[in-house]
Design a protein around this motif. Sequence first.
Motif, mmCIF file in Angstrom:
data_model
loop_
_atom_site.group_PDB
_atom_site.id
_atom_site.type_symbol
_atom_site.label_atom_id
_atom_site.label_comp_id
_atom_site.label_asym_id
_atom_site.label_seq_id
_atom_site.Cartn_x
_atom_site.Cartn_y
_atom_site.Cartn_z
ATOM 1 N N PHE A 51 -35.108 -18.157 -45.775
ATOM 2 C CA PHE A 51 -33.983 -17.842 -44.896
ATOM 3 C C PHE A 51 -34.035 -16.388 -44.442
ATOM 4 O O PHE A 51 -33.865 -16.092 -43.253
ATOM 5 C CB PHE A 51 -32.646 -18.105 -45.595
ATOM 6 N N SER A 52 -34.274 -15.474 -45.386
ATOM 7 C CA SER A 52 -34.293 -14.051 -45.032
ATOM 8 C C SER A 52 -35.449 -13.735 -44.084
ATOM 9 O O SER A 52 -35.311 -12.888 -43.188
ATOM 10 C CB SER A 52 -34.386 -13.189 -46.291
ATOM 11 N N TRP B 106 -34.344 -15.096 -40.644
ATOM 12 C CA TRP B 106 -33.262 -14.258 -40.125
ATOM 13 C C TRP B 106 -33.793 -12.899 -39.658
ATOM 14 O O TRP B 106 -33.495 -12.441 -38.560
ATOM 15 C CB TRP B 106 -32.205 -14.075 -41.205
ATOM 16 N N LEU C 270 -33.964 -11.553 -35.784
ATOM 17 C CA LEU C 270 -33.247 -10.325 -35.434
ATOM 18 C C LEU C 270 -34.177 -9.329 -34.752
ATOM 19 O O LEU C 270 -33.843 -8.755 -33.705
ATOM 20 C CB LEU C 270 -32.644 -9.702 -36.700
ATOM 21 N N CYS D 18 -37.245 -22.397 -41.591
ATOM 22 C CA CYS D 18 -36.003 -23.174 -41.484
ATOM 23 C C CYS D 18 -36.150 -24.529 -42.165
ATOM 24 O O CYS D 18 -35.220 -25.004 -42.819
ATOM 25 C CB CYS D 18 -35.622 -23.366 -40.017
ATOM 26 N N THR E 260 -35.916 -23.999 -45.827
ATOM 27 C CA THR E 260 -34.526 -23.675 -46.165
ATOM 28 C C THR E 260 -33.661 -24.926 -46.167
ATOM 29 O O THR E 260 -32.815 -25.111 -47.053
ATOM 30 C CB THR E 260 -33.962 -22.650 -45.169
ATOM 31 N N ALA F 113 -30.821 -24.776 -36.441
ATOM 32 C CA ALA F 113 -31.789 -23.685 -36.268
ATOM 33 C C ALA F 113 -33.206 -24.237 -36.226
ATOM 34 O O ALA F 113 -34.038 -23.810 -35.419
ATOM 35 C CB ALA F 113 -31.642 -22.666 -37.396
ATOM 36 N N PHE G 128 -30.568 -18.285 -33.694
ATOM 37 C CA PHE G 128 -30.139 -17.053 -34.365
ATOM 38 C C PHE G 128 -28.679 -17.160 -34.805
ATOM 39 O O PHE G 128 -28.307 -16.747 -35.905
ATOM 40 C CB PHE G 128 -30.320 -15.857 -33.427
ATOM 41 N N LEU H 3 -28.358 -19.316 -37.891
ATOM 42 C CA LEU H 3 -28.771 -18.560 -39.083
ATOM 43 C C LEU H 3 -27.713 -17.520 -39.464
ATOM 44 O O LEU H 3 -27.479 -17.259 -40.642
ATOM 45 C CB LEU H 3 -30.115 -17.876 -38.832
ATOM 46 N N ALA H 4 -27.067 -16.939 -38.438
ATOM 47 C CA ALA H 4 -26.010 -15.963 -38.701
ATOM 48 C C ALA H 4 -24.847 -16.610 -39.452
ATOM 49 O O ALA H 4 -24.259 -16.006 -40.364
ATOM 50 C CB ALA H 4 -25.519 -15.352 -37.385
ATOM 51 N N HIS I 100 -25.073 -19.060 -41.515
ATOM 52 C CA HIS I 100 -25.502 -19.267 -42.896
ATOM 53 C C HIS I 100 -25.512 -17.952 -43.663
ATOM 54 O O HIS I 100 -25.230 -17.935 -44.871
ATOM 55 C CB HIS I 100 -26.888 -19.911 -42.938
ATOM 56 N N SER I 101 -25.819 -16.858 -42.993
ATOM 57 C CA SER I 101 -25.797 -15.559 -43.673
ATOM 58 C C SER I 101 -24.379 -15.214 -44.121
ATOM 59 O O SER I 101 -24.172 -14.625 -45.187
ATOM 60 C CB SER I 101 -26.346 -14.457 -42.745
#
Length: 208
Positions: free
Chosen positions: A44-45, A48, A52, A90, A93, A120, A192, A195-196, A198-199
């Motif tokens: 995930f990181s 992400w 970004l 993804c 994840t 995603a 994006f 994913l945001a 999920h963050s």
Amino acid sequence: MAWMTRFLTAVAFLAIGVIFSPETFGSKSAKITSFVKLAHLLCFSTAWGAALWVTFIGGIIMFKNLPRHQFGNLQSKMFPAYFMMVGICCAVTVGCFGYTHPWKSSSTAEKYQLGFLVSAFVFNLTNLFVFTPMTIEMMKQRHKLERESNIGEEVGWTKNKEVAKVNPKLSAMNKKFGMIHGLSSLANIMSFGSLAMHSWYLAAKIDL
């Protein structure tokens, strides 16, 4: 071999972290869960961070500093690799989150999170297999038209816009390219955004 050295160094640090993890000498179930969580966090990181950088930093810097044809050719090599990497991350994840949060026993919030992660993944696959190939093909056709007009080595859009005013073919190609590129950018932004979401979910779970 420099990339291999960096990769092996990263793997070594990861291995040290696993060895000294409290779950390393615990039960088999705890080990599996910890590895799944680790895979979830790392993938995930990675997705992400890559999204970004490419969306808001790297691409903009390159566009403002590279000749347009050079920038386009670089993007045509970079974006397939980018969408493939983020898509794989993804997928992992999604699998890890689904493993730790079975659908039948998941809360509504957890089901929404799985939906965001799947979204995603789908948006990245769409870009990888549909929009990116179309964008690259149109870019090559537009580069050919621009070379015929002796433009394309400048930085930015100025000469393209000026020539397009008196060149119907280039103007039409700009519109086609803009439409497909716009759909690709929209899919990337939607990925994006998923994913945001999920963050934000993960941040709420962390106890600092």
